[in-house]
Design a protein around this motif. Structure first.
Motif, PDB file in Angstrom:
ATOM      1  N   LYS A  29      23.308  29.396  17.788  1.00 17.31           N
ATOM      2  CA  LYS A  29      22.306  29.312  16.726  1.00 17.31           C
ATOM      3  C   LYS A  29      21.902  27.862  16.453  1.00 17.31           C
ATOM      4  N   LEU A  30      22.845  26.927  16.639  1.00 13.81           N
ATOM      5  CA  LEU A  30      22.515  25.513  16.487  1.00 13.81           C
ATOM      6  C   LEU A  30      21.508  25.082  17.555  1.00 13.81           C
ATOM      7  N   ILE A  31      21.752  25.479  18.799  1.00 12.58           N
ATOM      8  CA  ILE A  31      20.818  25.161  19.880  1.00 12.58           C
ATOM      9  C   ILE A  31      19.443  25.745  19.559  1.00 12.58           C
ATOM     10  N   PHE A  32      19.447  27.003  19.126  1.00 10.87           N
ATOM     11  CA  PHE A  32      18.175  27.647  18.767  1.00 10.87           C
ATOM     12  C   PHE A  32      17.471  26.894  17.640  1.00 10.87           C
ATOM     13  N   THR A  33      18.224  26.472  16.628  1.00 12.71           N
ATOM     14  CA  THR A  33      17.633  25.783  15.480  1.00 12.71           C
ATOM     15  C   THR A  33      16.997  24.460  15.893  1.00 12.71           C
ATOM     16  N   VAL A  34      17.646  23.736  16.792  1.00 13.21           N
ATOM     17  CA  VAL A  34      17.094  22.463  17.266  1.00 13.21           C
ATOM     18  C   VAL A  34      15.770  22.703  17.992  1.00 13.21           C
ATOM     19  N   ILE A  35      15.743  23.696  18.903  1.00 10.78           N
ATOM     20  CA  ILE A  35      14.505  24.017  19.630  1.00 10.78           C
ATOM     21  C   ILE A  35      13.432  24.487  18.653  1.00 10.78           C
ATOM     22  N   LEU A  40       8.493  23.799  15.362  1.00 13.68           N
ATOM     23  CA  LEU A  40       7.837  23.722  14.059  1.00 13.68           C
ATOM     24  C   LEU A  40       6.950  22.488  13.960  1.00 13.68           C
ATOM     25  N   PHE A  41       7.498  21.332  14.338  1.00 11.80           N
ATOM     26  CA  PHE A  41       6.719  20.092  14.284  1.00 11.80           C
ATOM     27  C   PHE A  41       5.499  20.184  15.203  1.00 11.80           C
ATOM     28  N   ASP A  42       5.723  20.746  16.384  1.00 11.37           N
ATOM     29  CA  ASP A  42       4.645  20.913  17.347  1.00 11.37           C
ATOM     30  C   ASP A  42       3.541  21.796  16.767  1.00 11.37           C
ATOM     31  N   SER A  43       3.942  22.891  16.132  1.00 11.79           N
ATOM     32  CA  SER A  43       2.979  23.821  15.558  1.00 11.79           C
ATOM     33  C   SER A  43       2.173  23.189  14.433  1.00 11.79           C
ATOM     34  N   MET A  44       2.797  22.311  13.674  1.00 13.90           N
ATOM     35  CA  MET A  44       2.072  21.623  12.607  1.00 13.90           C
ATOM     36  C   MET A  44       0.964  20.755  13.191  1.00 13.90           C
ATOM     37  N   ASP A  45       1.277  20.049  14.271  1.00  9.91           N
ATOM     38  CA  ASP A  45       0.263  19.202  14.908  1.00  9.91           C
ATOM     39  C   ASP A  45      -0.891  20.024  15.467  1.00  9.91           C
ATOM     40  N   LEU A  46      -0.570  21.204  16.012  1.00 10.75           N
ATOM     41  CA  LEU A  46      -1.615  22.044  16.570  1.00 10.75           C
ATOM     42  C   LEU A  46      -2.448  22.699  15.466  1.00 10.75           C
ATOM     43  N   GLY A  47      -1.777  23.185  14.430  1.00  8.74           N
ATOM     44  CA  GLY A  47      -2.466  23.921  13.378  1.00  8.74           C
ATOM     45  C   GLY A  47      -3.264  23.057  12.424  1.00  8.74           C
ATOM     46  N   ILE A  48      -2.993  21.764  12.395  1.00 12.30           N
ATOM     47  CA  ILE A  48      -3.631  20.901  11.402  1.00 12.30           C
ATOM     48  C   ILE A  48      -5.149  20.877  11.560  1.00 12.30           C
ATOM     49  N   MET A  49      -5.655  21.083  12.780  1.00 16.28           N
ATOM     50  CA  MET A  49      -7.093  21.023  12.997  1.00 16.28           C
ATOM     51  C   MET A  49      -7.838  22.100  12.212  1.00 16.28           C
ATOM     52  N   THR A  50      -7.185  23.255  11.993  1.00 11.69           N
ATOM     53  CA  THR A  50      -7.805  24.307  11.196  1.00 11.69           C
ATOM     54  C   THR A  50      -8.160  23.807   9.806  1.00 11.69           C
ATOM     55  N   ALA A 157      11.252  36.019  19.397  1.00 16.53           N
ATOM     56  CA  ALA A 157      10.223  36.345  18.415  1.00 16.53           C
ATOM     57  C   ALA A 157      10.344  35.460  17.178  1.00 16.53           C
ATOM     58  N   VAL A 158      11.581  35.223  16.749  1.00 17.28           N
ATOM     59  CA  VAL A 158      11.793  34.345  15.586  1.00 17.28           C
ATOM     60  C   VAL A 158      11.385  32.917  15.925  1.00 17.28           C
ATOM     61  N   LEU A 159      11.644  32.488  17.159  1.00 17.73           N
ATOM     62  CA  LEU A 159      11.205  31.159  17.584  1.00 17.73           C
ATOM     63  C   LEU A 159       9.703  31.017  17.395  1.00 17.73           C
TER      64      LEU A 159
END
Length: 462
Positions: A29-35, A40-50, A157-159
């Motif tokens: 779960k730690l490995i999963f949380t890091v990924i 999450l950070f990546d998604s923020m950069d992508l979604g910000i354009m909206t 799916a949670v990822l």
């Protein structure tokens, strides 16, 4: 320790059986949380354009077609990044390429904040998109190859559920920070999380499945032994379950140059046609609509602050959407869940478009928007859970990378098409076009898809 021929490894005695028998503990779960945090950070950069597209459009005086091209620019980078990263990750390993991807999107976001013109902003969005495109297929491969089959679908799916969370976080950040630091300051702030690469470097191991498929059996054994020790520590010293046979298949290290060709041989051509078509039409519809949500609300008469606020509210439905999909993936299966999510997306995209075009009461607009985003993010969860299961380890990142790359072609075309179509058909026509794309994607899955629920990756490679 028994030595094996590095070119051929018997899975019965190998990595897969040892990983599959491990209970899921806080170590995995730690490995999963890091990924997931990097995701999450990546998604923020992508979604910000909206959320900032309307402000950028106003500052530079862009037409709808020009704004559509700007919104699409990051997807051009993602198209290239996803294709290249998949092949690199299958050749050099998951972990190093994943780390490089984070540096690309961090630098790209920083440069966006200092763009002197819209032309340079597009160039820097391409660079940022290149890094994001690299990260997605590799993150999927790492999680799918570490988490046991009985938990794999739910965790993948949670990822993907961190995408709506990142999208919402981007909206909240824009709502509060846009009046204070402007869109440039927001891009600069979003570059900071790239330093998370050092956390990835420390806590995420190389995929032992990949090491074994590459013929690096001794290293694979060492990594699995380390994982087993960490899991046993989490179990407070209790014995691990016995190793059971996962498959009698033979995993062969294939020539590096043949990885792309492998997508079209040995029975994988049908899967490749299905995944490429699914990703193209799903992302064509999704990004064609969501990239424009805020700007479309502004064109309907809502001021910038309110359009951002309503877009955030609508996006909140993505959280129960991906949670429902994560449950349904294991309870019902990949194929039916995927078809349901796509058809639900089609139905409510059409209804949302009708509500927006007819200036329906706000409660109707928000209500149909909530339902639309519920199915949108359920769709995303299925895409990311389903795709890496369809290919063997030796070409998993390549398969996921090219599927994502073809999807980014749809992402690239979607916002641009909307920018060109909007003046002629209005919002109703735009959302109808998106709905048609989702219906086509659902038909492809129903006709060509295979079910993968609960099966070890090695069994799916048969």
């Amino acid at each position: 320790m028994e030595m094996h021929n590095p070119a051929v490894v018997n899975v019965r005695d190998g990595v897969a059986a040892r990983l599959e028998r491990l209970p899921l503990t806080r170590y995995q779960k730690l490995i999963f949380t890091v990924i997931a945090t990097a995701w999450l950070f990546d998604s923020m950069d992508l979604g910000i354009m909206t959320f900032v597209l309307g402000s950028i459009k106003a500052e530079f005086g862009l037409s709808s077609a020009q704004a559509g091209m700007l919104a699409s620019s990051s997807f051009l980078g993602m198209l290239i990044g996803a294709a290249i990263a998949g092949m690199l990750a299958d050749r050099f390993g998951r972990k190093p390429v994943f780390q490089v991807s984070m540096l690309f999107w961090g630098v790209g976001s920083l440069l966006c904040g200092f763009a002197p013109s819209v032309g340079w902003l597009m160039v820097f969005r391409i660079l940022l998109g290149f890094g994001m495109g690299m990260e997605f297929p590799i993150g999927l491969s790492i999680v799918s190859e570490i988490v046991p089959a009985k938990n794999r679908g739910r965790y993948l799916a949670v990822l993907e559920g961190f995408w709506p969370i990142g999208f919402i976080a981007a909206g909240i950040a824009t709502y509060f920070l846009l009046p204070m630091i402007g869109w440039r300051g927001i891009f600069i702030a979003l570059a900071v999380p790239a330093v998370f690469v050092f956390v990835v470097r420390r806590y995420v191991p190389e995929s032992p499945r990949w090491l074994e498929s590459a013929g690096r059996v001794v290293e694979a054994d060492s990594v699995v032994a380390s994982i087993e020790a960490s899991v046993k520590k989490c179990l407070r010293g209790r014995d691990l379950p016995p190793v059971a046979a996962v498959s009698s298949a033979i995993v062969s290290a294939v020539p590096r140059a043949a990885r792309f060709v492998q997508l079209w041989t040995d029975g994988y051509a049908r899967r490749t046609v299905m995944t490429w078509s699914l990703w193209f039409f799903a992302l064509l519809g999704y990004y064609g609509l969501t990239t424009w949500l805020g700007a479309l609300l502004q064109s309907a008469g809502y001021e910038i602050a309110k359009s951002v606020f309503y877009t955030i509210i609508i996006s909140l439905a993505g959280i129960p959407g991906f949670m429902f999909a994560a449950w349904l993936l294991e309870a019902w299966g990949r194929k039916p869940t995927c078809a349901l999510a796509l058809l639900g997306s089609a139905a409510f995209a059409y209804l949302y478009g009708q509500a927006a075009a007819t200036h329906a009461p706000l409660i109707q607009l928000v209500g149909t928007g909530l339902c639309m985003q519920f199915f949108f993010f359920g769709m995303w969860s299925v895409l990311y859970a389903y795709t890496p299961e369809l290919y063997p380890t030796r070409i998993r990142a390549t398969g996921a990378g090219f599927a994502s790359s073809i999807g980014r072609l749809g992402s690239l075309l979607g916002p641009s098409i909307v920018g060109m179509v909007l003046p002629h058909t209005g919002q109703s026509g735009v959302f109808t076009l998106g709905a048609i794309s989702f219906v086509i994607a659902a038909a492809v899955v129903v006709i060509l898809g295979v079910e993968t629920k609960g099966r070890p990756l090695e069994a799916l490679s048969q």
